[in-house]
Design a protein around this motif. Sequence first.
Motif, PDB file in Angstrom:
ATOM      1  N   MET A  54       0.925  -1.316   0.035  1.00 54.25           N
ATOM      2  CA  MET A  54      -0.037  -0.153  -0.001  1.00 54.25           C
ATOM      3  C   MET A  54       0.766   1.393   0.133  1.00 54.25           C
ATOM      4  N   LYS A  55       1.803   1.204   0.954  1.00 54.06           N
ATOM      5  CA  LYS A  55       2.838   2.510   0.898  1.00 54.06           C
ATOM      6  C   LYS A  55       3.467   2.607  -0.083  1.00 54.06           C
ATOM      7  N   SER A  56       3.745   1.452  -1.070  1.00 56.35           N
ATOM      8  CA  SER A  56       4.692   1.762  -2.241  1.00 56.35           C
ATOM      9  C   SER A  56       3.963   2.351  -3.431  1.00 56.35           C
ATOM     10  N   LYS A  57       2.616   1.618  -3.256  1.00 55.85           N
ATOM     11  CA  LYS A  57       1.479   2.131  -4.458  1.00 55.85           C
ATOM     12  C   LYS A  57       1.441   3.540  -4.206  1.00 55.85           C
ATOM     13  N   LEU A  58       1.164   4.047  -2.876  1.00 53.04           N
ATOM     14  CA  LEU A  58       1.035   5.500  -2.733  1.00 53.04           C
ATOM     15  C   LEU A  58       1.847   6.329  -3.088  1.00 53.04           C
ATOM     16  N   ARG A  59       3.334   5.964  -2.858  1.00 54.91           N
ATOM     17  CA  ARG A  59       4.487   6.748  -3.113  1.00 54.91           C
ATOM     18  C   ARG A  59       4.346   7.089  -4.720  1.00 54.91           C
ATOM     19  N   GLU A  60       4.136   5.845  -5.457  1.00 61.58           N
ATOM     20  CA  GLU A  60       3.909   5.742  -6.739  1.00 61.58           C
ATOM     21  C   GLU A  60       3.173   6.733  -7.427  1.00 61.58           C
ATOM     22  N   ALA A  61       1.949   6.834  -6.594  1.00 61.45           N
ATOM     23  CA  ALA A  61       0.761   7.577  -7.043  1.00 61.45           C
ATOM     24  C   ALA A  61       1.321   9.051  -6.986  1.00 61.45           C
ATOM     25  N   GLU A  62       2.055   9.464  -5.908  1.00 64.87           N
ATOM     26  CA  GLU A  62       2.341  10.872  -5.545  1.00 64.87           C
ATOM     27  C   GLU A  62       3.348  11.212  -6.520  1.00 64.87           C
ATOM     28  N   ARG A  63       4.233  10.500  -6.860  1.00 66.75           N
ATOM     29  CA  ARG A  63       5.265  10.563  -8.041  1.00 66.75           C
ATOM     30  C   ARG A  63       4.558  10.780  -9.435  1.00 66.75           C
ATOM     31  N   LYS A  64       3.613  10.161  -9.978  1.00 68.61           N
ATOM     32  CA  LYS A  64       2.919  10.309 -10.937  1.00 68.61           C
ATOM     33  C   LYS A  64       2.026  11.574 -10.966  1.00 68.61           C
ATOM     34  N   ASP A  65       1.682  11.815  -9.808  1.00 69.33           N
ATOM     35  CA  ASP A  65       0.801  13.227  -9.616  1.00 69.33           C
ATOM     36  C   ASP A  65       1.850  14.606 -10.031  1.00 69.33           C
ATOM     37  N   LYS A  66       3.128  14.346  -9.351  1.00 69.43           N
ATOM     38  CA  LYS A  66       4.215  15.318  -9.429  1.00 69.43           C
ATOM     39  C   LYS A  66       4.322  15.631 -10.906  1.00 69.43           C
ATOM     40  N   GLU A  67       4.539  14.377 -11.733  1.00 73.31           N
ATOM     41  CA  GLU A  67       5.104  14.388 -13.168  1.00 73.31           C
ATOM     42  C   GLU A  67       3.842  15.066 -13.965  1.00 73.31           C
ATOM     43  N   ALA A  68       2.465  14.564 -13.431  1.00 75.31           N
ATOM     44  CA  ALA A  68       1.690  15.214 -14.069  1.00 75.31           C
ATOM     45  C   ALA A  68       1.270  16.704 -14.076  1.00 75.31           C
ATOM     46  N   GLU A  69       1.683  17.117 -12.789  1.00 76.40           N
ATOM     47  CA  GLU A  69       1.713  18.369 -12.675  1.00 76.40           C
ATOM     48  C   GLU A  69       2.775  19.493 -13.329  1.00 76.40           C
ATOM     49  N   THR A  70       3.949  18.673 -13.535  1.00 75.67           N
ATOM     50  CA  THR A  70       5.113  19.380 -14.207  1.00 75.67           C
ATOM     51  C   THR A  70       4.756  19.344 -15.598  1.00 75.67           C
ATOM     52  N   ALA A  71       4.258  18.220 -16.230  1.00 79.90           N
ATOM     53  CA  ALA A  71       3.913  18.129 -17.649  1.00 79.90           C
ATOM     54  C   ALA A  71       2.655  19.321 -18.032  1.00 79.90           C
ATOM     55  N   GLY A  72       2.157  19.350 -16.869  1.00 85.15           N
ATOM     56  CA  GLY A  72       0.718  20.390 -17.159  1.00 85.15           C
ATOM     57  C   GLY A  72       1.255  21.860 -17.191  1.00 85.15           C
ATOM     58  N   LYS A  73       2.266  22.093 -16.142  1.00 83.62           N
ATOM     59  CA  LYS A  73       2.885  23.498 -16.284  1.00 83.62           C
ATOM     60  C   LYS A  73       3.752  23.784 -17.597  1.00 83.62           C
ATOM     61  N   ASP A  74       4.460  22.647 -18.107  1.00 84.13           N
ATOM     62  CA  ASP A  74       5.121  22.748 -19.361  1.00 84.13           C
ATOM     63  C   ASP A  74       4.102  23.173 -20.534  1.00 84.13           C
ATOM     64  N   ALA A  75       3.137  22.330 -20.550  1.00 85.15           N
ATOM     65  CA  ALA A  75       2.026  22.480 -21.767  1.00 85.15           C
ATOM     66  C   ALA A  75       1.528  23.906 -21.645  1.00 85.15           C
ATOM     67  N   ALA A  76       1.491  24.488 -20.345  1.00 80.79           N
ATOM     68  CA  ALA A  76       0.814  25.991 -20.141  1.00 80.79           C
ATOM     69  C   ALA A  76       1.656  26.820 -20.632  1.00 80.79           C
ATOM     70  N   GLN A  77       3.143  26.660 -20.473  1.00 80.80           N
ATOM     71  CA  GLN A  77       4.180  27.555 -20.884  1.00 80.80           C
ATOM     72  C   GLN A  77       4.279  27.479 -22.522  1.00 80.80           C
ATOM     73  N   TRP A  78       4.133  26.354 -23.021  1.00 85.89           N
ATOM     74  CA  TRP A  78       4.311  26.114 -24.457  1.00 85.89           C
ATOM     75  C   TRP A  78       3.116  26.516 -25.089  1.00 85.89           C
ATOM     76  N   GLN A  79       1.876  26.605 -24.484  1.00 79.62           N
ATOM     77  CA  GLN A  79       0.587  27.152 -25.185  1.00 79.62           C
ATOM     78  C   GLN A  79       0.560  28.787 -25.028  1.00 79.62           C
ATOM     79  N   LYS A  80       1.390  29.437 -24.159  1.00 78.87           N
ATOM     80  CA  LYS A  80       1.582  30.998 -24.101  1.00 78.87           C
ATOM     81  C   LYS A  80       2.604  31.305 -25.537  1.00 78.87           C
ATOM     82  N   ARG A  81       3.409  30.301 -25.611  1.00 80.51           N
ATOM     83  CA  ARG A  81       4.257  30.498 -26.981  1.00 80.51           C
ATOM     84  C   ARG A  81       3.534  30.445 -28.197  1.00 80.51           C
TER      85      ARG A  81
END
Length: 354
Positions: A54-81
């Motif tokens: 359970m702990k391993s899967k929750l840590r994995e979920a947290e990492r994926k959430d951070k990856e998704a957040e980073t990708a979303g920010k990058d998408a927003a920056q590229w959209q401004k361009r």
Amino acid sequence: MSSSMYRRQLEQKRKQRRDAESKVGNCRTKESTARAAAAKARGAAAATKSSTTMKSKLREAERKDKEAETAGKDAAQWQKRVDSYSKQELDLQAKLERAQKSELEAAERKRKKAEEEAARRAAGERQAFNSRLRQAEDAVNEVMRSVPSPKAEVLRILLLGAASEGDLRIGREQKRIRTAVEAALHRDQIQFDARPAATTADLMDGITKFRPHVVHFSGHSSSALIVFERDRDEQHDGVIVTAQAFARAVQATDSPPLLVLLNSCNSAPQANNLVEEKIVPLAIGMADSIADTDAINYAAQFYAAIANGQSVHSSHRAARASLELDGLEGYELPTLASADGIDPSQVVLVKPTE
């Protein structure tokens, strides 16, 4: 700034926008993939009975959430361009259209000025020319009232082509004419002197040395002028020659041509003047602007018919009919003019040898 420079900037900006749009798409895909992976890990954590899993899967979920957040920010920056590039595109497009309009207006002013200057020069030349013309009129009228039957010699055709700006396919036209004649019945009865980058010196040399029966010009013209090339290798504006000066050059020989064919835009008035002023007995010109393809096809079919022993009148009609059969719009533009007492249907320029 010129339109060509704006055009290059616009193409570069469009490429930047397309690249940025591709980056936005990639980032959104990464974001979606990461969020799906996070949701899957949380589902696995909720379904397991093992605290370690359970702990391993929750840590994995947290990492994926951070990856998704980073990708979303990058998408927003590229959209401004993307938005910035799109705005710059619109601005460059507007500047390009204004530059093109300005260049067209400048070219039109230059053309009108050239025509006005040519007309002024022609007015002064016409007065002097008319005085000399009247002195020779009686003799010329007698010669021009009949066209002699072809002598025991080949029909000599002087092919003059001028496109100093490189916008017409002069070489293609002369090749098509030669090919059409070579396939005709009496091909051995025709001789060419082809000058694809014709200068005024080529005109005079061809008239006096080659002594052509037919003078064929392809290039640019109007009702009052004709454009030859300068002796240069690079593209240039050409030499503007008045219709009167061209007519005098054609006449400057002891054996004037029987036919002048001006395969150029708006040349019908010049053709009419050549026969009315008794310069030549027959002339062909174009009643309006004619497309390059139409002009090439007309010339090839006309000389093919001439080489098959047809009269000038029949050859002219055959060439126009060929354009119409091919669906080309310029079939009505070629115009045949003849001097008083000359019947084009009775003038055969090529006859088989006996």
